[in-house]
Design an enzyme around this catalytic site. Structure first.
Site, PDB file in Angstrom:
ATOM      1  N   GLY A  14       0.822  -1.223   0.000  1.00 33.51           N
ATOM      2  CA  GLY A  14       0.000   0.000   0.000  1.00 33.51           C
ATOM      3  C   GLY A  14       0.842   1.253   0.000  1.00 33.51           C
ATOM      4  O   GLY A  14       0.679   2.117   0.864  1.00 33.51           O
ATOM      5  N   SER A  16       1.474   3.627  -2.628  1.00 30.39           N
ATOM      6  CA  SER A  16       1.371   4.674  -3.660  1.00 30.39           C
ATOM      7  C   SER A  16       1.086   6.047  -3.042  1.00 30.39           C
ATOM      8  O   SER A  16       1.248   7.068  -3.698  1.00 30.39           O
ATOM      9  CB  SER A  16       0.300   4.323  -4.695  1.00 30.39           C
ATOM     10  OG  SER A  16      -0.968   4.277  -4.093  1.00 30.39           O
ATOM     11  N   ARG A  17       0.634   6.079  -1.784  1.00 26.89           N
ATOM     12  CA  ARG A  17       0.357   7.376  -1.158  1.00 26.89           C
ATOM     13  C   ARG A  17       0.549   7.262   0.367  1.00 26.89           C
ATOM     14  O   ARG A  17       0.844   6.191   0.886  1.00 26.89           O
ATOM     15  CB  ARG A  17      -1.069   7.835  -1.484  1.00 26.89           C
ATOM     16  CG  ARG A  17      -2.135   7.030  -0.782  1.00 26.89           C
ATOM     17  CD  ARG A  17      -3.532   7.562  -1.040  1.00 26.89           C
ATOM     18  NE  ARG A  17      -4.415   7.177   0.044  1.00 26.89           N
ATOM     19  CZ  ARG A  17      -5.722   7.343   0.055  1.00 26.89           C
ATOM     20  NH1 ARG A  17      -6.314   7.877  -0.971  1.00 26.89           N
ATOM     21  NH2 ARG A  17      -6.444   6.971   1.099  1.00 26.89           N
ATOM     22  N   ASP A  65      -3.683  -6.402  -4.997  1.00 32.29           N
ATOM     23  CA  ASP A  65      -4.587  -6.209  -3.853  1.00 32.29           C
ATOM     24  C   ASP A  65      -4.111  -7.194  -2.784  1.00 32.29           C
ATOM     25  O   ASP A  65      -4.261  -8.415  -2.944  1.00 32.29           O
ATOM     26  CB  ASP A  65      -6.023  -6.501  -4.290  1.00 32.29           C
ATOM     27  CG  ASP A  65      -7.019  -6.385  -3.139  1.00 32.29           C
ATOM     28  OD1 ASP A  65      -6.593  -6.433  -1.975  1.00 32.29           O
ATOM     29  OD2 ASP A  65      -8.221  -6.266  -3.422  1.00 32.29           O
ATOM     30  N   ASN A  92       1.939  -2.342   5.448  1.00 33.98           N
ATOM     31  CA  ASN A  92       1.441  -0.985   5.702  1.00 33.98           C
ATOM     32  C   ASN A  92       0.022  -0.753   5.185  1.00 33.98           C
ATOM     33  O   ASN A  92      -0.703   0.090   5.713  1.00 33.98           O
ATOM     34  CB  ASN A  92       2.410   0.018   5.034  1.00 33.98           C
ATOM     35  CG  ASN A  92       1.833   1.407   4.928  1.00 33.98           C
ATOM     36  OD1 ASN A  92       1.783   2.153   5.896  1.00 33.98           O
ATOM     37  ND2 ASN A  92       1.350   1.766   3.730  1.00 33.98           N
ATOM     38  N   SER A 144      -1.884   0.287  14.883  1.00 33.97           N
ATOM     39  CA  SER A 144      -2.361   1.642  15.210  1.00 33.97           C
ATOM     40  C   SER A 144      -2.591   1.723  16.707  1.00 33.97           C
ATOM     41  O   SER A 144      -2.911   0.719  17.360  1.00 33.97           O
ATOM     42  CB  SER A 144      -3.688   1.908  14.484  1.00 33.97           C
ATOM     43  OG  SER A 144      -4.316   3.044  15.042  1.00 33.97           O
ATOM     44  N   TYR A 157     -11.975  -1.295  12.441  1.00 36.15           N
ATOM     45  CA  TYR A 157     -10.581  -0.829  12.330  1.00 36.15           C
ATOM     46  C   TYR A 157      -9.772  -1.230  13.564  1.00 36.15           C
ATOM     47  O   TYR A 157      -8.687  -1.801  13.463  1.00 36.15           O
ATOM     48  CB  TYR A 157     -10.560   0.687  12.136  1.00 36.15           C
ATOM     49  CG  TYR A 157      -9.180   1.273  11.924  1.00 36.15           C
ATOM     50  CD1 TYR A 157      -8.557   1.184  10.680  1.00 36.15           C
ATOM     51  CD2 TYR A 157      -8.497   1.903  12.963  1.00 36.15           C
ATOM     52  CE1 TYR A 157      -7.291   1.724  10.480  1.00 36.15           C
ATOM     53  CE2 TYR A 157      -7.237   2.438  12.771  1.00 36.15           C
ATOM     54  CZ  TYR A 157      -6.641   2.355  11.531  1.00 36.15           C
ATOM     55  OH  TYR A 157      -5.378   2.887  11.336  1.00 36.15           O
ATOM     56  N   LYS A 161      -6.598  -3.857  13.856  1.00 35.55           N
ATOM     57  CA  LYS A 161      -5.265  -3.448  14.304  1.00 35.55           C
ATOM     58  C   LYS A 161      -4.848  -4.188  15.576  1.00 35.55           C
ATOM     59  O   LYS A 161      -3.662  -4.449  15.787  1.00 35.55           O
ATOM     60  CB  LYS A 161      -5.233  -1.928  14.503  1.00 35.55           C
ATOM     61  CG  LYS A 161      -5.412  -1.138  13.199  1.00 35.55           C
ATOM     62  CD  LYS A 161      -4.307  -1.438  12.201  1.00 35.55           C
ATOM     63  CE  LYS A 161      -4.356  -0.553  10.969  1.00 35.55           C
ATOM     64  NZ  LYS A 161      -3.266  -0.830  10.017  1.00 35.55           N
ATOM     65  N   ILE A 190      -1.406  10.854  12.340  1.00 36.30           N
ATOM     66  CA  ILE A 190      -0.588  11.542  11.331  1.00 36.30           C
ATOM     67  C   ILE A 190      -1.524  11.899  10.188  1.00 36.30           C
ATOM     68  O   ILE A 190      -2.214  11.016   9.657  1.00 36.30           O
ATOM     69  CB  ILE A 190       0.552  10.616  10.826  1.00 36.30           C
ATOM     70  CG1 ILE A 190       1.508  10.300  11.974  1.00 36.30           C
ATOM     71  CG2 ILE A 190       1.296  11.259   9.663  1.00 36.30           C
ATOM     72  CD1 ILE A 190       2.490   9.202  11.684  1.00 36.30           C
TER      73      ILE A 190
HETATM   74  P1  NAD Z   1      -3.577   6.072   3.223  1.00 37.00           P
HETATM   75  O1  NAD Z   1      -5.018   5.841   2.981  1.00 37.00           O
HETATM   76  O2  NAD Z   1      -2.977   7.351   2.760  1.00 37.00           O
HETATM   77  O3  NAD Z   1      -2.697   4.887   2.621  1.00 37.00           O
HETATM   78  C1  NAD Z   1      -3.098   3.545   2.687  1.00 37.00           C
HETATM   79  C2  NAD Z   1      -2.595   2.858   1.452  1.00 37.00           C
HETATM   80  O4  NAD Z   1      -2.997   1.475   1.470  1.00 37.00           O
HETATM   81  C3  NAD Z   1      -3.170   3.471   0.167  1.00 37.00           C
HETATM   82  O5  NAD Z   1      -2.127   3.652  -0.768  1.00 37.00           O
HETATM   83  C4  NAD Z   1      -4.133   2.398  -0.326  1.00 37.00           C
HETATM   84  O6  NAD Z   1      -4.303   2.372  -1.725  1.00 37.00           O
HETATM   85  C5  NAD Z   1      -3.432   1.145   0.171  1.00 37.00           C
HETATM   86  N1  NAD Z   1      -4.319  -0.016   0.188  1.00 37.00           N
HETATM   87  C6  NAD Z   1      -5.558  -0.089   0.731  1.00 37.00           C
HETATM   88  N2  NAD Z   1      -6.079  -1.309   0.517  1.00 37.00           N
HETATM   89  C7  NAD Z   1      -5.144  -2.011  -0.180  1.00 37.00           C
HETATM   90  C8  NAD Z   1      -5.103  -3.328  -0.685  1.00 37.00           C
HETATM   91  N3  NAD Z   1      -6.113  -4.177  -0.531  1.00 37.00           N
HETATM   92  N4  NAD Z   1      -3.986  -3.716  -1.356  1.00 37.00           N
HETATM   93  C9  NAD Z   1      -2.941  -2.871  -1.532  1.00 37.00           C
HETATM   94  N5  NAD Z   1      -2.939  -1.618  -1.058  1.00 37.00           N
HETATM   95  C10 NAD Z   1      -4.025  -1.186  -0.389  1.00 37.00           C
HETATM   96  O7  NAD Z   1      -3.385   5.901   4.786  1.00 37.00           O
HETATM   97  P2  NAD Z   1      -2.091   6.082   5.723  1.00 37.00           P
HETATM   98  O8  NAD Z   1      -2.469   7.052   6.781  1.00 37.00           O
HETATM   99  O9  NAD Z   1      -0.881   6.311   4.921  1.00 37.00           O
HETATM  100  O10 NAD Z   1      -2.066   4.639   6.427  1.00 37.00           O
HETATM  101  C11 NAD Z   1      -0.999   3.705   6.246  1.00 37.00           C
HETATM  102  C12 NAD Z   1      -1.071   2.702   7.372  1.00 37.00           C
HETATM  103  O11 NAD Z   1      -0.858   3.376   8.620  1.00 37.00           O
HETATM  104  C13 NAD Z   1      -2.440   2.027   7.492  1.00 37.00           C
HETATM  105  O12 NAD Z   1      -2.273   0.669   7.832  1.00 37.00           O
HETATM  106  C14 NAD Z   1      -3.095   2.785   8.634  1.00 37.00           C
HETATM  107  O13 NAD Z   1      -4.085   2.030   9.279  1.00 37.00           O
HETATM  108  C15 NAD Z   1      -1.899   3.042   9.520  1.00 37.00           C
HETATM  109  N6  NAD Z   1      -2.061   4.135  10.473  1.00 37.00           N
HETATM  110  C16 NAD Z   1      -2.227   5.431  10.049  1.00 37.00           C
HETATM  111  C17 NAD Z   1      -2.399   6.425  10.996  1.00 37.00           C
HETATM  112  C18 NAD Z   1      -2.566   7.864  10.599  1.00 37.00           C
HETATM  113  O14 NAD Z   1      -2.817   8.685  11.493  1.00 37.00           O
HETATM  114  N7  NAD Z   1      -2.441   8.231   9.322  1.00 37.00           N
HETATM  115  C19 NAD Z   1      -2.401   6.121  12.362  1.00 37.00           C
HETATM  116  C20 NAD Z   1      -2.242   4.789  12.747  1.00 37.00           C
HETATM  117  C21 NAD Z   1      -2.068   3.810  11.799  1.00 37.00           C
END
Ligand code: NAD
Length: 247
Positions: A14, A16-17, A65, A92, A144, A157, A161, A190
């Site tokens: 995951g 790309s972003r 996926d 991730n 998380s 969610y 986690k 974040i």
């Molecule tokens: P985000 O939505 O920007 O990135 C998540 C990425 O996962 C996206 O690129 C999405 O396309 C990809 N993805 C989703 N389903 C997928 C699949 N089936 N196969 C392949 N790729 C897939 O979110 P983020 O904030 O960058 O989150 C990244 C990780 O960090 C996640 O696991 C999220 O739960 C965790 N997290 C984030 C935060 C926060 O505050 N941003 C806090 C705790 C945990």
């Protein structure tokens, strides 16, 4: 470019972003060979691939996926074909789909559990094969803080986690004999596309921080580079909260 990770092959699911994208850039800057995985945003993933390729040619882009077994198999196959091995797997990929339990559909539950937990099982199962062969490897799972604390309106969610935490500890016990470490990080809040709409949550998190800050992406990136490097050797089965709230 630094050389901290120059002999490492790192897969980030995951990526790309969001956090995954930033991890890829940071790890590539540290010299790692990186595998960018994306589910459906080809444009964004290709842009990242081209960007990284400007300073680090050891880069592979794979659509998959990660909640689907056959697609994870292909991600593994393409990684091994290109780099011959894998040193670090960073699970991730994640989504959220919030609702109170009375209004949460079974589809919402399944989608989040499959993306956030099943994917960690599928990826860890196949990538650890290559690691077991070499008696060497690291798995870093992005859980998380919500997996530790629970979260109103996010039972899917937080359950996913929390599941990642249990999976991390169990795999650490199973794979330790093969010199494979398995750890989890639990970021706090974040701002990314995942939660951009919840500015209220960012404010609340900051108010609860003993440092009066929101979590820093840089802290996470530096922490993961450290975890991926040879500097951290004897730590496994641990869950690191990257947060400044004491709850
Ligand atoms: P985000 O939505 O920007 O990135 C998540 C990425 O996962 C996206 O690129 C999405 O396309 C990809 N993805 C989703 N389903 C997928 C699949 N089936 N196969 C392949 N790729 C897939 O979110 P983020 O904030 O960058 O989150 C990244 C990780 O960090 C996640 O696991 C999220 O739960 C965790 N997290 C984030 C935060 C926060 O505050 N941003 C806090 C705790 C945990």
């Amino acid at each position: 470019m630094n050389n901290e990770l120059s002999n490492k092959v790192v897969v980030v699911t995951g990526s790309s972003r969001g956090i995954g994208r930033e991890l890829i850039i940071k790890l590539a800057l540290e010299g790692a060979s990186v595998v960018i995985n994306y589910k459906d945003n080809y444009e964004k993933a290709l842009k990242l691939f081209r960007y990284v390729n400007n300073f680090n040619k050891k880069c592979l882009l794979v659509q998959a996926d990660v909640s689907k077994e056959d697609e994870v198999k292909r991600l593994y196959k393409e990684t091994i074909e290109k780099f011959n091995s894998v040193d670090v797997l960073i699970n991730n990929a994640g989504i959220c789909s919030d609702n109170y339990i009375q209004f949460m559909s079974l589809e919402q539950w399944d989608e989040v559990i499959n993306t956030n937990l099943r994917s960690v099982f599928l990826c860890s199962r196949i990538f650890s094969k290559a690691m077991i062969k070499r008696r060497h490897g690291k798995i870093i799972n992005v859980s998380s803080i919500k997996g530790l604390l629970g979260s109103e309106g996010q039972c899917n969610y937080s359950a996913s986690k929390a599941g990642v935490v249990g999976l991390t500890k169990s795999l650490a016990k199973e794979l330790g004999a093969f010199n494979i470490s398995v750890n989890a990080i639990c970021p706090g809040f974040i701002v990314t596309d995942l939660n951009r709409e919840s500015s209220n949550k960012a404010r609340i998190a900051q108010e609860m921080s003993v440092l009066n800050v929101n979590n820093s992406l840089n802290d996470l990136l530096n922490f993961v580079v450290y975890m991926s490097s040879e500097k951290l050797k004897g730590v496994s089965g641990q869950v690191f909260s990257l947060d400044s709230r004491i709850l």
